[in-house]
Motif scaffolding. Structure first.
Motif, PDB file in Angstrom:
ATOM      1  N   PHE A 211      21.161  25.224 -28.599  1.00 20.01           N
ATOM      2  CA  PHE A 211      20.332  25.901 -29.586  1.00 20.01           C
ATOM      3  C   PHE A 211      21.207  26.750 -30.502  1.00 20.01           C
ATOM      4  O   PHE A 211      22.331  27.137 -30.151  1.00 20.01           O
ATOM      5  CB  PHE A 211      19.243  26.764 -28.938  1.00 20.01           C
ATOM      6  N   GLU A 212      20.664  27.000 -31.686  1.00 25.33           N
ATOM      7  CA  GLU A 212      21.363  27.799 -32.675  1.00 25.33           C
ATOM      8  C   GLU A 212      21.274  29.277 -32.311  1.00 25.33           C
ATOM      9  O   GLU A 212      20.186  29.786 -32.042  1.00 25.33           O
ATOM     10  CB  GLU A 212      20.737  27.557 -34.045  1.00 25.33           C
ATOM     11  N   VAL A 213      22.417  29.959 -32.284  1.00 23.89           N
ATOM     12  CA  VAL A 213      22.443  31.397 -32.026  1.00 23.89           C
ATOM     13  C   VAL A 213      22.114  32.122 -33.334  1.00 23.89           C
ATOM     14  O   VAL A 213      22.779  31.913 -34.354  1.00 23.89           O
ATOM     15  CB  VAL A 213      23.821  31.843 -31.499  1.00 23.89           C
ATOM     16  N   SER A 214      21.081  32.945 -33.305  1.00 22.57           N
ATOM     17  CA  SER A 214      20.607  33.590 -34.525  1.00 22.57           C
ATOM     18  C   SER A 214      19.942  34.913 -34.182  1.00 22.57           C
ATOM     19  O   SER A 214      19.767  35.242 -33.000  1.00 22.57           O
ATOM     20  CB  SER A 214      19.595  32.672 -35.227  1.00 22.57           C
ATOM     21  N   PRO A 215      19.525  35.682 -35.167  1.00 19.08           N
ATOM     22  CA  PRO A 215      18.831  36.949 -34.874  1.00 19.08           C
ATOM     23  C   PRO A 215      17.505  36.772 -34.158  1.00 19.08           C
ATOM     24  O   PRO A 215      16.942  37.760 -33.669  1.00 19.08           O
ATOM     25  CB  PRO A 215      18.620  37.554 -36.271  1.00 19.08           C
ATOM     26  N   VAL A 216      16.978  35.529 -34.090  1.00 18.85           N
ATOM     27  CA  VAL A 216      15.689  35.319 -33.416  1.00 18.85           C
ATOM     28  C   VAL A 216      15.806  34.382 -32.207  1.00 18.85           C
ATOM     29  O   VAL A 216      14.788  33.928 -31.671  1.00 18.85           O
ATOM     30  CB  VAL A 216      14.627  34.769 -34.395  1.00 18.85           C
ATOM     31  N   SER A 217      17.025  34.098 -31.741  1.00 16.74           N
ATOM     32  CA  SER A 217      17.191  33.138 -30.630  1.00 16.74           C
ATOM     33  C   SER A 217      17.023  33.817 -29.264  1.00 16.74           C
ATOM     34  O   SER A 217      17.856  33.667 -28.366  1.00 16.74           O
ATOM     35  CB  SER A 217      18.550  32.441 -30.714  1.00 16.74           C
ATOM     36  N   PHE A 218      15.912  34.530 -29.088  1.00 18.20           N
ATOM     37  CA  PHE A 218      15.681  35.250 -27.830  1.00 18.20           C
ATOM     38  C   PHE A 218      15.229  34.274 -26.750  1.00 18.20           C
ATOM     39  O   PHE A 218      14.310  33.464 -26.950  1.00 18.20           O
ATOM     40  CB  PHE A 218      14.636  36.346 -28.036  1.00 18.20           C
ATOM     41  N   HIS A 219      15.877  34.382 -25.596  1.00 15.35           N
ATOM     42  CA  HIS A 219      15.602  33.470 -24.490  1.00 15.35           C
ATOM     43  C   HIS A 219      15.936  34.160 -23.179  1.00 15.35           C
ATOM     44  O   HIS A 219      16.545  35.241 -23.166  1.00 15.35           O
ATOM     45  CB  HIS A 219      16.436  32.191 -24.628  1.00 15.35           C
ATOM     46  N   GLN A 220      15.540  33.562 -22.083  1.00 14.12           N
ATOM     47  CA  GLN A 220      15.879  34.080 -20.758  1.00 14.12           C
ATOM     48  C   GLN A 220      15.932  32.928 -19.770  1.00 14.12           C
ATOM     49  O   GLN A 220      15.361  31.858 -20.007  1.00 14.12           O
ATOM     50  CB  GLN A 220      14.848  35.110 -20.290  1.00 14.12           C
ATOM     51  N   VAL A 221      16.624  33.161 -18.654  1.00 14.75           N
ATOM     52  CA  VAL A 221      16.517  32.280 -17.492  1.00 14.75           C
ATOM     53  C   VAL A 221      15.550  32.957 -16.542  1.00 14.75           C
ATOM     54  O   VAL A 221      15.837  34.035 -16.004  1.00 14.75           O
ATOM     55  CB  VAL A 221      17.885  32.056 -16.808  1.00 14.75           C
ATOM     56  N   ALA A 222      14.378  32.346 -16.374  1.00 18.41           N
ATOM     57  CA  ALA A 222      13.368  32.936 -15.498  1.00 18.41           C
ATOM     58  C   ALA A 222      13.911  33.030 -14.074  1.00 18.41           C
ATOM     59  O   ALA A 222      14.772  32.251 -13.656  1.00 18.41           O
ATOM     60  CB  ALA A 222      12.098  32.091 -15.523  1.00 18.41           C
ATOM     61  N   GLU A 223      13.406  33.989 -13.326  1.00 19.45           N
ATOM     62  CA  GLU A 223      13.853  34.210 -11.945  1.00 19.45           C
ATOM     63  C   GLU A 223      13.700  32.935 -11.115  1.00 19.45           C
ATOM     64  O   GLU A 223      12.674  32.250 -11.180  1.00 19.45           O
ATOM     65  CB  GLU A 223      13.031  35.323 -11.314  1.00 19.45           C
ATOM     66  N   VAL A 224      14.744  32.611 -10.367  1.00 21.87           N
ATOM     67  CA  VAL A 224      14.679  31.464  -9.455  1.00 21.87           C
ATOM     68  C   VAL A 224      13.845  31.854  -8.236  1.00 21.87           C
ATOM     69  O   VAL A 224      14.154  32.827  -7.536  1.00 21.87           O
ATOM     70  CB  VAL A 224      16.088  31.002  -9.028  1.00 21.87           C
ATOM     71  N   LEU A 225      12.781  31.105  -7.998  1.00 24.62           N
ATOM     72  CA  LEU A 225      11.856  31.422  -6.912  1.00 24.62           C
ATOM     73  C   LEU A 225      12.117  30.583  -5.665  1.00 24.62           C
ATOM     74  O   LEU A 225      11.727  30.970  -4.569  1.00 24.62           O
ATOM     75  CB  LEU A 225      10.411  31.197  -7.386  1.00 24.62           C
ATOM     76  N   SER A 226      12.774  29.441  -5.821  1.00 26.52           N
ATOM     77  CA  SER A 226      13.079  28.581  -4.671  1.00 26.52           C
ATOM     78  C   SER A 226      14.112  29.246  -3.772  1.00 26.52           C
ATOM     79  O   SER A 226      15.109  29.795  -4.255  1.00 26.52           O
ATOM     80  CB  SER A 226      13.615  27.234  -5.154  1.00 26.52           C
ATOM     81  N   GLU A 227      13.895  29.184  -2.482  1.00 26.80           N
ATOM     82  CA  GLU A 227      14.852  29.754  -1.525  1.00 26.80           C
ATOM     83  C   GLU A 227      15.880  28.720  -1.081  1.00 26.80           C
ATOM     84  O   GLU A 227      16.836  29.066  -0.390  1.00 26.80           O
ATOM     85  CB  GLU A 227      14.102  30.305  -0.309  1.00 26.80           C
ATOM     86  N   GLU A 228      15.700  27.450  -1.450  1.00 25.74           N
ATOM     87  CA  GLU A 228      16.599  26.383  -0.998  1.00 25.74           C
ATOM     88  C   GLU A 228      17.474  25.812  -2.117  1.00 25.74           C
ATOM     89  O   GLU A 228      18.613  25.421  -1.867  1.00 25.74           O
ATOM     90  CB  GLU A 228      15.804  25.207  -0.384  1.00 25.74           C
ATOM     91  N   LYS A 229      16.966  25.761  -3.331  1.00 23.38           N
ATOM     92  CA  LYS A 229      17.659  25.047  -4.401  1.00 23.38           C
ATOM     93  C   LYS A 229      18.629  25.939  -5.165  1.00 23.38           C
ATOM     94  O   LYS A 229      18.414  27.139  -5.301  1.00 23.38           O
ATOM     95  CB  LYS A 229      16.643  24.443  -5.375  1.00 23.38           C
ATOM     96  N   CYS A 230      19.688  25.299  -5.661  1.00 18.53           N
ATOM     97  CA  CYS A 230      20.702  25.994  -6.467  1.00 18.53           C
ATOM     98  C   CYS A 230      20.630  25.471  -7.895  1.00 18.53           C
ATOM     99  O   CYS A 230      20.714  24.268  -8.136  1.00 18.53           O
ATOM    100  CB  CYS A 230      22.094  25.756  -5.884  1.00 18.53           C
ATOM    101  N   ARG A 231      20.466  26.377  -8.835  1.00 14.47           N
ATOM    102  CA  ARG A 231      20.427  26.014 -10.266  1.00 14.47           C
ATOM    103  C   ARG A 231      21.852  26.100 -10.800  1.00 14.47           C
ATOM    104  O   ARG A 231      22.320  27.138 -11.253  1.00 14.47           O
ATOM    105  CB  ARG A 231      19.496  26.972 -11.012  1.00 14.47           C
ATOM    106  N   LEU A 232      22.563  24.967 -10.749  1.00 19.04           N
ATOM    107  CA  LEU A 232      23.965  24.894 -11.163  1.00 19.04           C
ATOM    108  C   LEU A 232      24.024  24.393 -12.600  1.00 19.04           C
ATOM    109  O   LEU A 232      23.345  23.431 -12.967  1.00 19.04           O
ATOM    110  CB  LEU A 232      24.738  23.957 -10.243  1.00 19.04           C
ATOM    111  N   SER A 233      24.854  25.024 -13.409  1.00 19.13           N
ATOM    112  CA  SER A 233      24.974  24.587 -14.806  1.00 19.13           C
ATOM    113  C   SER A 233      26.350  24.927 -15.359  1.00 19.13           C
ATOM    114  O   SER A 233      27.027  25.838 -14.886  1.00 19.13           O
ATOM    115  CB  SER A 233      23.895  25.238 -15.671  1.00 19.13           C
ATOM    116  N   LEU A 234      26.741  24.145 -16.370  1.00 14.74           N
ATOM    117  CA  LEU A 234      27.881  24.474 -17.224  1.00 14.74           C
ATOM    118  C   LEU A 234      27.320  25.031 -18.515  1.00 14.74           C
ATOM    119  O   LEU A 234      26.377  24.455 -19.084  1.00 14.74           O
ATOM    120  CB  LEU A 234      28.689  23.216 -17.545  1.00 14.74           C
ATOM    121  N   SER A 235      27.875  26.110 -19.011  1.00 13.94           N
ATOM    122  CA  SER A 235      27.331  26.680 -20.237  1.00 13.94           C
ATOM    123  C   SER A 235      28.427  27.362 -21.039  1.00 13.94           C
ATOM    124  O   SER A 235      29.507  27.677 -20.528  1.00 13.94           O
ATOM    125  CB  SER A 235      26.210  27.677 -19.924  1.00 13.94           C
TER     126      SER A 235
END
Length: 524
Positions: A211-235
């Motif tokens: 996504f384009e980084v801009s004055p309105v590019s507000f976002h979040q990573v919502a809290e991970v609720l799973s107790e077993e899964k790992c949210r792995l990413s390259l960023s």
């Protein structure tokens, strides 16, 4: 038999291992299609949606694109995931986030990491430059992140000098909405401030979002609720010329008020009699002046506490949400809707007699009757401290004599004032540090209710830190019927840590979904 011999042939085995080690990262062939490139470029320039095969572009609430099956080889993606999981990860936690992150991957030598870095820095960067019609630099930030149970990254816009495009490549197991961890995109208002989540992107194996980084590019990573899964990413981020940024929006100040006229009978009705004893007040003041903070347990009388705790559960109270979410997210009460006993507690904390009590407990000049006769003595104490008496203090506001110094600085500003609110804290609530926060001298007061058995792992605690430093000076944990007083100077900031999903069981065991606090700031 011949087939069996080939399986056991050591030369064949060596070749297959070598081929796997030498496997190349190849991006989705759709990206090389001239028609796709033209369609993407035209849609991006017109800020319109575009879909073709595995590519989905949407420009609301801000331009972003999701590419599924980003890499052609599943075996390469699996090997990349395995390499990344072998890295050392550092736990990261502050007001904005809690997760684990690797070091920068630009210098890593592992084959699959080197390959994906080469493709992203090279072919994909060139493709993006063509689509966006922006000259993206060869230098790219890239790291690996692990989000596990209760990890989160709260609302922010990613804007930092030179960042132009953000990207995330997901390497996750099969993921569902109930697992949390979505990439949430926010709408914005006329001041370019975030309002609410209007779109959520589910992490998907081998999918890339940019996504384009801009004055309105507000976002979040919502809290991970799973107790077993790992949210792995390259960023990371591609760098290029930044988009124009409007003038920073300054929130209107919350008006302060002087004390309200109530006599001392209000204190005797509400406050634990121990804190009304002048000798005990002197002991509290001495401790406060040494550390600039104190917690006074069992502050309200038990009967009054029970009344207020019960009244706070009333359905008649109108709770409003306080934002914007890049600065804060919690509930606050419309004081016109609260039951009478809650209103009386509010009046107690705003009353003239309470200002005098606070002066006696802290030594601050919060009433004209308090402190003036000691002015010359305080000046002498200040001089002694400047010659070395305050060394080694690590509390939120420095030493007590710093409070005296600030009193002298503010003496001509008029009568003491206060501002306060009644807040409701539930799962997902928080406050953040931000650039526009007012830096000031103040006495912070928090009176918590309904948080018996609260654990630090749940979040919800108030953290004081030094300006422009990561050093935590002080933490105030929610404690039922405990009055927390902290003197805060201009170089001290504070935030309330995100309340995570682990808190739900504790709150439900008390037949509630939230705890509460009266929060006041007092100014000399």
């Amino acid at each position: 038999m011949p087939a069996k011999k080939r399986q056991n042939d050591p030369e064949t085995g060596k070749r297959s291992k070598k081929e796997k080690r030498g496997e190349l990262a190849v991006i989705n062939s759709d990206l090389r299609d001239d028609a796709v490139q033209k369609g993407m470029r035209d849609a991006w320039q017109r800020k319109e949606s575009y879909t073709n095969g595995k590519i989905h572009l949407d420009c609301e609430p801000f331009p972003h694109c999701q590419i599924t099956h980003f890499l052609q080889s599943e075996s390469f993606v699996e090997s990349l995931q395995a390499e990344l999981l072998q890295l050392n990860f550092n736990s990261k936690s502050n007001d904005l986030y809690k997760f684990q992150q690797s070091d920068d991957l630009r210098e890593r030598k592992e084959h699959h990491i080197s390959q994906i870095r080469s493709v992203i820095f090279g072919e994909f960067r060139i493709w993006l430059s063509e689509v966006l019609q922006v000259d993206l630099e060869a230098t790219v930030d890239i790291s690996c992140a692990k989000y596990e149970h209760t990890d989160v990254l709260l609302c922010h816009d990613d804007e930092l000098e030179g960042r132009r495009v953000a990207f995330i490549l997901y390497l996750v197991p099969p993921w569902e909405v109930k697992d949390g961890g979505t990439l949430d995109l926010f709408s914005t208002d006329e001041h370019c401030q975030p309002v609410s989540v209007v779109k959520s992107l589910l992490p998907c194996w081998n999918s890339l979002v940019f996504f384009e980084v801009s004055p309105v590019s507000f976002h979040q990573v919502a809290e991970v609720l799973s107790e077993e899964k790992c949210r792995l990413s390259l960023s990371g981020w591609f760098h290029g010329p930044s988009l124009p940024r409007p003038s920073r929006y300054i929130e209107p100040p919350v008006p302060c008020h002087i004390h309200i006229p109530r006599d001392e009978s209000l204190l005797f009705e509400w406050v634990n009699e121990m804190y009304l004893d002048p000798r005990y007040q002197a002991r509290v003041q001495q401790e406060f002046e040494e550390s600039s903070e104190i917690c006074l347990p069992s502050f309200l009388q038990e009967e009054k506490l029970r009344q207020v705790r019960s009244a706070l559960q009333s359905s008649e109270i109108q709770w409003e949400r306080k934002g914007p979410p890049n600065k804060r997210c919690y509930g606050y009460a419309d004081m016109q809707s609260v039951p009478s006993c809650v209103q009386e507690c509010w009046e107690l904390l705003s009353s003239e007699s309470f200002f005098i009590l606070l002066s006696n407990l802290t030594g601050l000049r919060l009433h004209y009757l308090c402190g003036d006769e000691d002015e010359s003595e305080n000046k002498e104490g200040k001089s002694e401290t400047e010659n070395g008496g305050g060394e080694g203090n690590t509390q939120a506001g420095g030493s007590g004599t710093n409070a005296d110094a600030s009193s002298t600085e503010k003496k001509e500003k008029g009568p003491p004032t206060c501002v306060g609110e009644l807040r409701r804290w539930a799962h997902g609530d928080y406050t953040l540090l931000h650039d526009s926060v007012k830096r000031e001298y103040a006495l912070d007061l928090q009176l918590h209710m309904g948080c018996a058995g609260w654990k630090s792992d749940f979040g919800g605690f108030t953290s004081y830190i030094a300006h422009d430093e990561d050093e935590e000076l002080l933490t105030v944990y929610p404690e039922d019927n405990s009055l927390a007083l902290v003197y805060r100077d201009k170089d001290t900031l504070k935030f309330i840590k995100h309340i995570n999903n682990s808190s739900s069981s504790q709150l439900s065991s008390q037949n509630t979904t939230a705890f509460y606090d009266f929060c006041f700031n007092y100014y000399e």
